[in-house]
Motif scaffolding. Structure first.
Motif, short mmCIF file in Angstrom:
data_model
loop_
_atom_site.label_atom_id
_atom_site.label_comp_id
_atom_site.label_asym_id
_atom_site.label_seq_id
_atom_site.Cartn_x
_atom_site.Cartn_y
_atom_site.Cartn_z
N GLY A 139 0.83 -1.20 0.00
CA GLY A 139 0.00 0.00 0.00
C GLY A 139 0.86 1.24 0.00
O GLY A 139 1.97 1.24 0.55
N TYR A 141 0.32 5.42 0.74
CA TYR A 141 -0.65 6.37 1.29
C TYR A 141 -0.06 7.77 1.23
O TYR A 141 0.96 8.06 1.86
N SER A 142 -0.71 8.61 0.47
CA SER A 142 -0.18 9.94 0.18
C SER A 142 -0.10 10.82 1.43
O SER A 142 -1.02 10.84 2.26
N THR A 143 1.01 11.54 1.56
CA THR A 143 1.18 12.58 2.57
C THR A 143 1.59 13.85 1.83
O THR A 143 1.88 13.80 0.63
N ASN A 147 5.08 9.24 0.05
CA ASN A 147 4.09 8.20 0.33
C ASN A 147 4.49 7.37 1.54
O ASN A 147 5.60 6.82 1.60
N ARG A 150 3.30 0.75 3.09
CA ARG A 150 2.99 -0.52 3.75
C ARG A 150 3.65 -1.62 2.93
O ARG A 150 3.48 -1.68 1.71
N TYR A 225 -6.11 4.11 7.11
CA TYR A 225 -5.30 2.93 6.76
C TYR A 225 -4.59 2.37 7.98
O TYR A 225 -4.35 1.16 8.06
N TRP A 247 -14.25 4.42 6.13
CA TRP A 247 -13.16 4.87 5.25
C TRP A 247 -13.69 5.11 3.83
O TRP A 247 -13.40 6.14 3.22
N GLU A 251 -13.59 8.60 1.94
CA GLU A 251 -12.63 8.66 0.83
C GLU A 251 -13.14 7.76 -0.28
O GLU A 251 -12.61 6.68 -0.54
N ASN A 254 -10.80 6.19 -3.02
CA ASN A 254 -9.59 5.53 -2.53
C ASN A 254 -9.71 4.02 -2.75
O ASN A 254 -10.50 3.35 -2.10
N ASP A 256 -7.66 1.67 -1.96
CA ASP A 256 -7.26 0.90 -0.78
C ASP A 256 -8.41 0.75 0.20
O ASP A 256 -8.56 -0.29 0.85
#
Length: 339
Positions: A139, A141-143, A147, A150, A225, A247, A251, A254, A256
């Motif tokens: 996985g 996950y954008s910040t 990213n 995971r 997540y 979730w 989102e 998304n 995920d």
């Protein structure tokens, strides 16, 4: 079941993607141990990665209990004289003026793809020589800068602050935290891009370094997540379904989130609902191989042979080699002992 599918995909990844042995060896020698005595006289230890001359990145939580940490490589020790600390993001950059080791090459977490093979290198269990664990990206996950990653590349206590590398030996993440589960932890690495901000922060000579990290936040305040990972690792499918449903509501685009919901529903034997969730995941991300496999598995359970065959065509477009892996997986779904 998820473990078995991961094995199939890792086998595919290993057979279809090359790796740079020399570059990975250089990365290996850029991983060090961070050590120091606790206030009670015990030994604190973790891992670190040489990212610039005389400079090592590690997790700040590695430095919570020691006033005089040092960098260790085998029998050699190098004093740490200062630290740049971003406690909330759990990244600390320590300076050791006598450290002679060559920095690793930095990569880019934005360039990573789901299913990509990667390598975690660190001092799991405090062993003197680094241990390498091969896995895949599960996985991204954008910040605001990079990213969160995971991965299935395992690391144990003592490997906090260790490096996550692509197969060209480039540092893409810092292994930091994991969930505890029934024999199956979920591992997360911080994006290498966070170092850019850390390098601009003022240095301090104060140790220990204390404060709460983002992954230690109250459960209901964590990103979804992270919230979903805990019940997944504990196989608490009902709670995972509840979190994943929220979730997806918050989102909706998304992939995920929809995959997480599908996995929970499939594990609860809610196959029609799982099929819908997986279909949504692949509609949002057509390259989501594990979601395609899961969609096919559920279709097979429901006797939907047309969808099973249609997914073969989709996988053919992604990579023709995936088709036989998919077929073998579905055959195993019927005949193998699932883990």
């Amino acid at each position: 079941m998820k473990l078995l599918l991961s094995v199939f995909i890792v086998i595919f990844s290993a057979s279809s993607h090359a790796y740079n042995q020399q570059a990975l060896m250089e990365a290996y020698f850029g991983v060090v141990m961070i050590r120091g005595y606790n206030e009670d006289g015990g030994m604190a230890y973790g891992s670190g990665v040489v990212v610039a001359d005389h400079t090592v990145v590690t997790n700040c939580h590695v430095l919570r209990a020691t006033k005089q940490p040092w960098v260790s490589r085998g029998e050699d020790a190098y004093p740490i004289t200062s630290v740049r600390a971003d406690v909330w993001h759990d990244l600390c950059l320590v300076t050791s003026p006598t450290l002679p080791l060559k920095p690793v090459v930095r990569g880019n977490s934005y360039a990573l793809t789901r299913g990509q093979e990667i390598s975690a290198i660190g001092h799991s269990n405090g062993v003197p020589a680094p241990i390498t664990s091969i896995g895949e990206i599960q996985g991204l996950y954008s910040t605001p800068s990079g990213n969160m990653i995971r991965s299935s590349a395992k690391f144990l206590m003592g490997a906090s602050g260790s490096g996550l590398f692509d197969m060209d030996g480039k540092l893409v993440g810092i292994n930091t935290f994991k969930t505890a589960g029934y024999g199956r932890s979920i591992h997360f690495a911080l994006p290498v891009e966070w170092l850019e901000t850390l390098e601009k922060m003022p240095a301090s000579t104060e140790f220990p370094v204390r404060g709460k990290a983002l992954w230690e936040e109250d459960e209901d305040k964590k990103p979804y997540y992270m919230q979903a990972a805990v019940p997944e690792s504990r196989q608490d499918w009902a709670n995972m379904e509840k979190i994943s449903a929220i979730w997806t509501q918050n989102e909706t685009s998304n992939a995920d989130a929809w995959f997480s919901l599908g996995l929970a529903e499939q594990s609860l034997k809610q196959f029609d609902a799982a099929a819908t969730a997986y279909q949504k995941a692949v509609s949002l991300d057509g390259q989501f191989v594990e979601a395609w496999f899961r969609r096919g598995e559920v279709a097979q359970r429901l006797g939907d042979d047309k969808t099973v065959k249609d997914i073969e065509l989709q996988l053919q477009k992604i990579d023709p080699l995936l088709v036989s892996v998919y077929q073998n997986y579905l055959s195993c779904e019927q005949n193998c002992q699932k883990q």
